[in-house]
Design an enzyme around this catalytic site. Structure first.
Site, mmCIF file in Angstrom:
data_model
loop_
_atom_site.group_PDB
_atom_site.id
_atom_site.type_symbol
_atom_site.label_atom_id
_atom_site.label_comp_id
_atom_site.label_asym_id
_atom_site.label_seq_id
_atom_site.Cartn_x
_atom_site.Cartn_y
_atom_site.Cartn_z
ATOM 1 N N SER A 44 0.842 -1.319 -0.017
ATOM 2 C CA SER A 44 0.036 -0.052 0.085
ATOM 3 C C SER A 44 0.987 1.264 0.024
ATOM 4 O O SER A 44 2.169 1.156 0.234
ATOM 5 C CB SER A 44 -0.761 -0.081 1.401
ATOM 6 O OG SER A 44 -0.161 0.322 2.460
ATOM 7 N N LEU A 108 2.726 -1.187 5.418
ATOM 8 C CA LEU A 108 2.153 0.092 5.646
ATOM 9 C C LEU A 108 3.039 1.138 5.738
ATOM 10 O O LEU A 108 4.069 0.708 6.643
ATOM 11 C CB LEU A 108 1.450 -0.068 6.950
ATOM 12 C CG LEU A 108 0.708 1.107 7.694
ATOM 13 C CD1 LEU A 108 -0.455 1.982 6.624
ATOM 14 C CD2 LEU A 108 0.125 1.100 8.920
ATOM 15 N N ILE A 139 6.818 -2.401 7.713
ATOM 16 C CA ILE A 139 6.461 -0.974 7.612
ATOM 17 C C ILE A 139 7.545 -0.372 6.614
ATOM 18 O O ILE A 139 8.515 -0.736 6.336
ATOM 19 C CB ILE A 139 7.321 -0.402 9.109
ATOM 20 C CG1 ILE A 139 6.514 -1.078 9.976
ATOM 21 C CG2 ILE A 139 7.098 1.045 8.961
ATOM 22 C CD1 ILE A 139 5.101 -0.566 10.228
ATOM 23 N N LYS A 140 6.807 0.327 5.927
ATOM 24 C CA LYS A 140 7.550 1.053 4.708
ATOM 25 C C LYS A 140 8.086 2.168 4.842
ATOM 26 O O LYS A 140 7.572 3.215 5.525
ATOM 27 C CB LYS A 140 6.628 1.238 3.528
ATOM 28 C CG LYS A 140 5.834 -0.052 2.698
ATOM 29 C CD LYS A 140 5.022 0.609 1.582
ATOM 30 C CE LYS A 140 5.885 0.810 0.332
ATOM 31 N NZ LYS A 140 4.804 1.015 -0.906
ATOM 32 N N ILE A 141 9.399 2.218 4.708
ATOM 33 C CA ILE A 141 10.445 3.467 4.928
ATOM 34 C C ILE A 141 10.991 3.875 3.676
ATOM 35 O O ILE A 141 11.768 3.134 2.800
ATOM 36 C CB ILE A 141 11.633 3.263 6.097
ATOM 37 C CG1 ILE A 141 10.694 2.805 7.424
ATOM 38 C CG2 ILE A 141 12.423 4.333 6.074
ATOM 39 C CD1 ILE A 141 11.848 2.582 8.560
#
Length: 368
Positions: A44, A108, A139-141
């Site tokens: 996403s 996310l 977790i998207k960074i």
């Protein structure tokens, strides 16, 4: 009947869906894609959520509750997006269990307004990890300069990470370093490395969009022949770098401790140029141990007429380098291209996040 997506999966490509929405979850569509189309992951981003929130009906009940509680706009947005991602994690849990934690992942993203703030990105990553509370979360960074130490810090805390917005080979090398350092710190902190996972999201079609625009300005037959070639060449050389770096002694020591490699993920793989084959960025980027995250339209197109020809990356390293060399000779500045794409990528996600906040603000106002 040929199961083309099964063939793609057998060739080493994990098929992920680049989309999420409450409607897709509630209708059972995501579960159907998992069962029928070999989808084993979901990504996403702020743009996807902004689009999903444009259909207020799907979120009305939750928004009404949030309005009654009087939560802040930022907190309401976190709660809404986390709800969808947690649900998707549960839908994909069978894929997570069957792959021993490699697939079945749902991503996310941290607030893109924090892309250039390391400490806030680390804090937000921890908060989202706690809020969703699922082992198959990513977790998207973003792979900005400030994002690199945040990637390391998140992994060191036992948080699985999807590194996003990678465009350049140099930055990809730095991402791999950040990943390895993070795992080494996680090990020192007592975390089970076999439970940690990561992907490095290398953006594909946007490279062609930017390079082809420059080639059109240059003009001539040589420039014309190179259109639609830069993105695939760039991704292939990224995989070459992946092979080199994950054959190192440094990686072998982590692998011996149970670590999984950080898989390359091809993002932005729907073709933007109507003259290009709609499955081009899937067919030409097949090799063992990668992820290709696609919009549903591209997944269905591949299921209908995609061609899996085995490994289309490793035999083409020399050809890929030749493409980048030819672009340089014509005056296409690779470093400038990737710098522009990173900056625009952050700006686009910030804009989408603002649209998402505006949508939530409007809906909270109506519910009060």
């Amino acid at each position: 009947m040929t199961d083309r997506l099964a063939d793609l999966s057998a060739a080493g490509v994990a098929v992920w869906l680049d989309d999420i929405s409450r409607q897709r979850l509630a209708s059972g569509n995501l579960d159907a894609l998992r069962r029928e189309k070999h989808v084993v992951g979901v990504t996403s981003n702020p743009t996807i959520f902004a689009k999903a929130l444009s259909d207020a009906d799907d979120y009305a009940d939750q928004i009404a509750d949030l309005a009654v509680r009087g939560v802040s706009l930022d907190e309401a947005t976190r709660m809404i997006t986390a709800y969808d991602v947690r649900w998707a994690c549960d839908v994909l849990r069978p894929a997570y269990d069957e792959s021993d934690g490699v697939d079945g992942r749902v991503s996310l993203e941290v607030d893109p307004r924090l892309a250039n703030e390391t400490d806030k990105t680390i804090a937000e990553a921890g908060a989202l990890w706690w809020l969703v509370d699922r082992p198959n979360l990513f977790i998207k960074i973003p792979a900005t300069r400030a994002g690199l130490p945040a990637i390391t810090a998140a992994l060191a805390q036992g948080i699985s990470v999807n590194v996003t917005l990678i465009f350049s080979l140099e930055r990809y090398g730095e991402v791999i370093d950040a990943f390895l350092t993070g795992l080494e710190q996680a090990k020192a902190n007592g975390h089970d490395l076999s439970k940690l996972a990561s992907v490095a999201s290398f953006f594909v079609s946007r490279v062609d969009t930017e390079v082809d625009k420059r080639l059109a300005a240059i003009g001539g037959p040589d420039a014309e022949k190179l259109k639609g070639t830069a993105a695939i060449a760039n991704a292939r050389l990224a995989y070459q770098l992946y092979e080199e770096r994950f054959a190192s002694d440094r990686w072998q020591a982590l692998a011996a401790a149970g670590a999984h490699p950080q898989r390359p993920l091809w993002a932005s793989t729907s073709t933007k140029d109507p003259n290009l084959r709609d499955t081009l960025y899937v067919e030409e980027l097949v090799a063992p141990g990668i992820v290709n995250t696609m919009p549903e339209k591209t997944i269905l197109a591949y299921a209908d007429h995609g061609e899996t020809r085995g490994d289309t990356i490793t035999p083409a390293y020399a050809e890929a380098q030749q493409v980048l060399d030819s672009l340089k000779k014509l005056g296409v500045d690779y470093d400038d291209v990737v710098e522009v794409l990173e900056r625009e990528g952050v700006e686009k996600f910030e804009k989408s996040w603002t649209e998402l906040l505006d949508s939530v603000r409007t809906q909270l106002g109506r519910a009060q």
